[in-house]
Scaffold this motif. Structure first.
Motif, PDB file in Angstrom:
ATOM      1  N   TRP A  92      14.977  28.878 -40.504  1.00  0.00           N
ATOM      2  CA  TRP A  92      15.107  30.599 -40.078  1.00  0.00           C
ATOM      3  C   TRP A  92      16.508  30.619 -39.378  1.00  0.00           C
ATOM      4  CZ3 TRP A  92      15.690  33.635 -35.974  1.00  0.00           C
ATOM      5  CH2 TRP A  92      14.656  33.164 -35.330  1.00  0.00           C
ATOM      6  N   GLU A  95      21.292  25.422 -40.049  1.00  0.00           N
ATOM      7  CA  GLU A  95      22.306  25.326 -40.833  1.00  0.00           C
ATOM      8  C   GLU A  95      21.178  24.014 -41.520  1.00  0.00           C
ATOM      9  OE1 GLU A  95      25.537  24.460 -39.069  1.00  0.00           O
ATOM     10  OE2 GLU A  95      25.709  22.876 -37.723  1.00  0.00           O
ATOM     11  N   TYR A 329      28.525  31.824 -45.133  1.00  0.00           N
ATOM     12  CA  TYR A 329      27.132  32.462 -44.137  1.00  0.00           C
ATOM     13  C   TYR A 329      27.050  31.596 -42.649  1.00  0.00           C
ATOM     14  CZ  TYR A 329      22.789  33.475 -43.622  1.00  0.00           C
ATOM     15  OH  TYR A 329      21.242  34.020 -43.178  1.00  0.00           O
ATOM     16  N   TYR A 330      27.388  30.342 -42.762  1.00  0.00           N
ATOM     17  CA  TYR A 330      27.191  29.542 -41.769  1.00  0.00           C
ATOM     18  C   TYR A 330      28.656  29.171 -40.904  1.00  0.00           C
ATOM     19  CZ  TYR A 330      22.830  28.236 -43.828  1.00  0.00           C
ATOM     20  OH  TYR A 330      20.913  28.715 -44.538  1.00  0.00           O
ATOM     21  N   GLN A 361      17.528  22.075 -49.957  1.00  0.00           N
ATOM     22  CA  GLN A 361      16.955  23.424 -50.066  1.00  0.00           C
ATOM     23  C   GLN A 361      17.059  24.519 -49.250  1.00  0.00           C
ATOM     24  OE1 GLN A 361      15.072  24.448 -52.215  1.00  0.00           O
ATOM     25  NE2 GLN A 361      14.274  22.243 -53.075  1.00  0.00           N
ATOM     26  N   LEU A 362      17.712  24.104 -47.737  1.00  0.00           N
ATOM     27  CA  LEU A 362      18.066  24.898 -47.135  1.00  0.00           C
ATOM     28  C   LEU A 362      19.891  25.538 -47.618  1.00  0.00           C
ATOM     29  CD1 LEU A 362      17.999  26.998 -44.503  1.00  0.00           C
ATOM     30  CD2 LEU A 362      19.214  25.336 -43.081  1.00  0.00           C
ATOM     31  N   GLY A 365      19.404  28.375 -49.826  1.00  0.00           N
ATOM     32  CA  GLY A 365      18.618  29.181 -49.787  1.00  0.00           C
ATOM     33  C   GLY A 365      17.808  29.693 -50.294  1.00  0.00           C
ATOM     34  N   ASN A 366      16.300  28.449 -49.735  1.00  0.00           N
ATOM     35  CA  ASN A 366      14.721  28.643 -50.593  1.00  0.00           C
ATOM     36  C   ASN A 366      14.179  28.430 -48.411  1.00  0.00           C
ATOM     37  OD1 ASN A 366      15.657  28.729 -53.144  1.00  0.00           O
ATOM     38  ND2 ASN A 366      15.775  26.849 -53.273  1.00  0.00           N
ATOM     39  N   THR A 367      14.488  28.842 -48.173  1.00  0.00           N
ATOM     40  CA  THR A 367      13.609  28.541 -46.811  1.00  0.00           C
ATOM     41  C   THR A 367      12.342  28.491 -46.725  1.00  0.00           C
ATOM     42  OG1 THR A 367      15.176  29.998 -46.472  1.00  0.00           O
ATOM     43  CG2 THR A 367      13.620  30.151 -44.476  1.00  0.00           C
ATOM     44  N   SER A 370      12.412  24.358 -47.970  1.00  0.00           N
ATOM     45  CA  SER A 370      13.199  23.694 -47.075  1.00  0.00           C
ATOM     46  C   SER A 370      12.528  23.470 -45.597  1.00  0.00           C
ATOM     47  CB  SER A 370      14.014  24.657 -46.216  1.00  0.00           C
ATOM     48  OG  SER A 370      15.438  23.803 -45.144  1.00  0.00           O
TER      49      SER A 370
END
Length: 457
Positions: A92, A95, A329-330, A361-362, A365-367, A370
């Motif tokens: 979390w 990046e 976002y990043y 995956q990150l 948005g699939n934390t 990921s």
């Protein structure tokens, strides 16, 4: 990551205890580099409320969790130590980018080196090389932590202007990556072996490495030693990054140098982003003044013997930072977005960072997914190490080799600080047409020495 690292938790923070049993276990695990260390929000120290991070309105994001992690008495035993090989972090705070990709960001402004190679005046030529050295700091405020490359992982790029680039993770313990880029005007070589020092509520980053730029027209070789960076407020307050100290460039070919001093951010943002210095001739006389702000621009101007700009002299703009996309976002730059995309590129090596499923995956948005993929890849890397030991074999890089002579040039660190690697010229540029992004993004990742030992790739 270190052997024995536990799988990531599925929740946002997941409690660090789910990662290693307790905080000491967490702190003993491995993270290859914290060059991109982050909390989640970057303060603008130019606001009057910033005052070097103190008195900021709001404490930043996830304050309680950060205090639990970094503020523990158990964790304080690591104050003053290099935590490059003592820490592991959850997905979390990361990046969707790898350290190999982050190292590639210096390629955003390669046209500066094209100009340097075509500049006849030797002092102005040196100033152009200095501007190239400053240019990657324009993306330095993005503070999320990138993924650590796996041993043998690569990243390749057709930059533009005929520039080809390849980076490879050549060592896992200690973490070292090597890179090479070239076109008709220059060759660029990098060996990066960063270290860190944990200071309680901040982290100092020492970007140890060996960077060389060779211009084609003159054969001049320039060496680069970058300044240090400090990540402030990793426990309390809003996290922000400062860069400070000397950026030193030497040209052993003709004995000249350029030293730029990056000003540390003072109270109420005094000196924020500023740098200034000079190009010197062989005798040490100042020939040009080079100055600017590392987040926006770099200029040069003719100067007097005492280093001040000549009256009436017009500065030359050497570099202007490209505008950053708003609201990302990043905080990616447009160039970083390009580095992270498989669209419209020739099919890269199976070991390419774009193919990593955890990164992909990150980015989607699939934390949780990921984190699971990240753990799976780390387990595969551990299995590779066990297999090498069992077979009594060594791992060697594919595209870099140890040189016959390990002789540092002026300003460079010795081999005990930064190992020597050189380009071995075995890389073959992709010749096929652009592949489908779905066949590249998070697909077919295979940096392995023993692919047959893994149940699935």
């Amino acid at each position: 990551m270190a052997d024995g690292e536990a799988a990531p938790a599925a929740t946002l923070f997941g409690t660090l205890y789910n990662w290693g049993g307790n905080l000491v276990g967490f702190a003993s695990q491995q993270i290859n580099s914290l060059l991109g260390w982050e909390e989640l929000d970057v303060v603008d120290p130019e606001s009057e409320e910033a005052a070097k991070g103190d008195g900021v309105v709001g404490d930043g994001l996830l304050t309680d969790e950060r205090k639990q992690a970094w503020g523990s008495k158990q964790f304080q035993q690591y104050i003053g130590l290099d935590v490059t090989s003592l820490l592991s972090v959850p997905v979390w705070i990361m990046e969707p980018f790898t350290i190999l990709q982050k190292a590639t960001e210096i390629m955003e402004y390669t046209e500066i080196l094209d100009t340097a190679d075509q500049t006849e005046d030797e002092w102005q030529r040196f100033a152009w090389v200095a501007a190239f050295a400053v240019s990657p700091f324009g993306a330095n405020e993005r503070a999320w932590k990138p993924f650590n490359p796996l041993l043998g992982e690569t990243f390749e790029l057709e930059v533009g202007n005929g520039v080809q680039y390849l980076a490879e993770q050549v060592s896992h313990h200690p973490p070292v990556c090597a890179a090479h880029a070239w076109n008709e005007h220059f060759a660029y070589d990098l060996v990066s072996a960063p270290t860190t020092r944990f200071l309680g509520n901040s982290l100092e980053v020492f970007p140890l490495g060996r960077t060389r730029v060779t211009l084609s027209s003159t054969g001049e070789v320039y060496t680069l030693t970058p300044p240090n960076a400090m990540v402030h407020n990793i426990v309390i307050g809003r996290t922000w990054i400062d860069v400070f100290g000397p950026l030193s460039l030497y040209c052993p070919t003709n004995g000249t140098k350029c030293v730029l001093e990056f000003t540390p951010c003072g109270w109420f943002s005094a000196g924020r982003y500023e740098f200034s210095g000079h190009v010197y001739d062989k005798a040490g006389a100042k020939k040009l003044k080079v100055f600017g702000k590392w987040n926006s621009h770099c200029d040069s101007v003719a100067c007097s013997a005492d280093g001040e700009a000549l009256s009436g002299a017009t500065p030359t703009r050497l570099w202007t930072c490209n505008a950053k996309p708003p609201g990302h976002y990043y905080g990616f730059t447009k160039f970083a977005e390009r580095l992270n995309s498989g669209a419209g590129i020739k099919t890269p090596l199976a070991s390419d960072s774009r193919r990593r499923p955890d990164r992909s995956q990150l980015a989607a948005g699939n934390t949780t997914a990921s984190g699971a993929e990240k753990y799976r890849l780390e387990e595969m890397q551990r299995a590779e190490k066990r297999e090498r030991i069992a077979r009594g074999e060594q791992w060697t890089p594919k595209y870099f080799r140890k040189p016959e002579q390990e002789t540092p040039l002026t300003g460079e660190l010795t081999a005990d600080k930064v190992p020597f690697f050189e380009w071995n010229h075995t890389y073959e540029q992709p010749t096929q047409e652009a592949g489908k992004e779905s066949d590249i993004d998070g697909a077919g990742f295979n940096p392995w020495q023993y692919p047959s030992i893994h149940e699935s790739l």
